[in-house]
Design an enzyme around this catalytic site. Structure first.
Site, PDB file in Angstrom:
ATOM      1  CB  CYS A 139       7.548  -7.796  86.404  1.00  0.00           C
ATOM      2  SG  CYS A 139       6.507  -6.554  87.153  1.00  0.00           S
TER       3      CYS A 139
ATOM      4  CB  CYS B 193       9.564  -0.187  84.714  1.00  0.00           C
ATOM      5  SG  CYS B 193       9.525  -1.503  86.105  1.00  0.00           S
TER       6      CYS B 193
END
Length: 363
Positions: free
Chosen positions: A104, A200
């Site tokens: 990410c 997440c």
């Protein structure tokens, strides 16, 4: 970067990025807050400890409104799915243990977000990561955070030199307790908000269900076999196993057994003794260097970390090609898994790192 300059702050809606923004406002900078919506907030809005979706976007906007600076939400769901979630699922199917947070940072936050910040005319991108950017000879250096318990340098090893020159990390010299104190001092509603989880986009920590949704068939059954060839049992998906795992194998044996290999083609989980886990060296690919690469033409004795919770061990790092290296451990290391990162340190400084290759692990 002079006081009054325009800066962009990456805001996830958590306490760290919120305090980062507040500190920049207090220091006299013109602040633009940017939040990336990374996955379907309708599905994730009630997930506690998530970031970049639902309630967290609202929290980021609330902080920006309180502090009086503009806040933008950019839809990056498609990019995030292709660059992070799909890679996460494919890595598990290949018998690896992925690190989506690194992907990410590499593929989204420190790439597209950084580009957007520059397009907006910002002089720097400010983030709430716990790392330090310190002056070096002719360039900036990436160092561990002062608070070792919060250090995120392992997750930022893919940061390029060009990116590092543009980035700033105001929290790198602070303990987390002081960050919380700042949040209360600024009167931020997120002051006592729990920290975000590592992954997440995985509801309730059930990553297997996420992989199965992204890649139907990921939970196909297969065999659990001993290194000596004995069939010991069956499993319900290789993605439920990681190298070095001992508990929850679903088999009984007279001696302690560990997962020592995962064969994605045969859908086999291979187990053996702890000694079978021992590795003396690994090859790493896609190496990012934060030091003059010529230095690694000769073997370098450094500290390396092979997973985020790893304390670091002495090893010799030698470059093979521009983006490949061999890492030889001073002592045998156990539980080395392909898909994880191997990050090189000299003291507190990050010199580089790469991905442990599945087909080149050496005993």
């Amino acid at each position: 970067m002079a006081d009054g300059s325009l800066v962009a702050v990456a805001m996830s809606g958590g306490v760290d990025s919120s305090v980062t923004a507040a500190l920049m406002v207090e220091a006299g900078y013109q602040v633009i807050g940017i939040t990336l919506q990374l996955y379907d907030h309708g599905q994730m809005i009630d997930k506690k400890g998530a970031c970049c979706a639902g309630q967290d976007i609202y929290d980021a906007r609330t902080v920006a409104d309180k502090l009086g600076f503009p806040h933008y939400v950019l839809d990056y769901e498609s990019v995030f799915k292709q660059s992070v979630m799909d890679d996460f699922a494919d890595s598990y199917l290949n018998g690896e243990t992925p690190i989506p947070c690194v992907r990410c940072n590499q593929k989204v936050k420190f790439k597209d977000l950084l580009t957007t910040s520059r397009d907006l005319g910002a002089q720097a991108l400010i983030t709430g990561h716990y790392v330090q950017r310190l002056p070096g000879i002719g360039h900036s250096e990436l160092h561990r955070a002062v608070d070792a318990s919060r250090d995120q340098s392992y997750f930022l090893f893919t940061t390029t030199q060009d990116q590092l020159e543009y980035l700033r990390f105001p929290l790198g010299g602070l303990p987390k307790t002081e960050t919380r104190e700042h949040a209360h001092r600024f009167g931020l509603k997120v002051a006592d908000k729990p920290d975000s989880q590592d992954i997440c986009f995985v509801p309730n920590g059930n990553y297997a269900s996420v992989v199965e949704r992204l890649r139907p068939g990921a939970l196909d059954a297969g065999e659990i076999v001993h290194l000596d060839g004995r069939l010991l049992g069956h499993h319900q998906g290789i993605i439920n196993y990681t190298i070095g795992q001992r508990k929850g194998l679903g088999i009984s044996a007279a001696e302690p057994l560990y997962v020592v290999q995962i064969d994605p083609l045969k859908k086999q989980v291979i187990v053996g003794s702890k000694e079978a886990l021992a590795k003396h060296e690994v090859y790493v690919r896609d190496v990012n260097w934060l030091e003059n690469v010529a230095r690694f033409d000769e073997p370098q004795n450094l500290i390396v970390k092979i997973r985020s919770t790893h304390p670091g061990i002495l090893a010799t790092v030698r470059r093979l090609r521009t983006d490949e290296a061999v890492v030889e451990f001073a002592e045998p290391e156990y539980g080395v898994s392909a898909g994880q990162a191997c990050v090189f340190y000299e003291g507190t400084r990050v010199l580089g790192g790469g991905w442990i290759a599945r087909d080149t692990l050496k005993k």
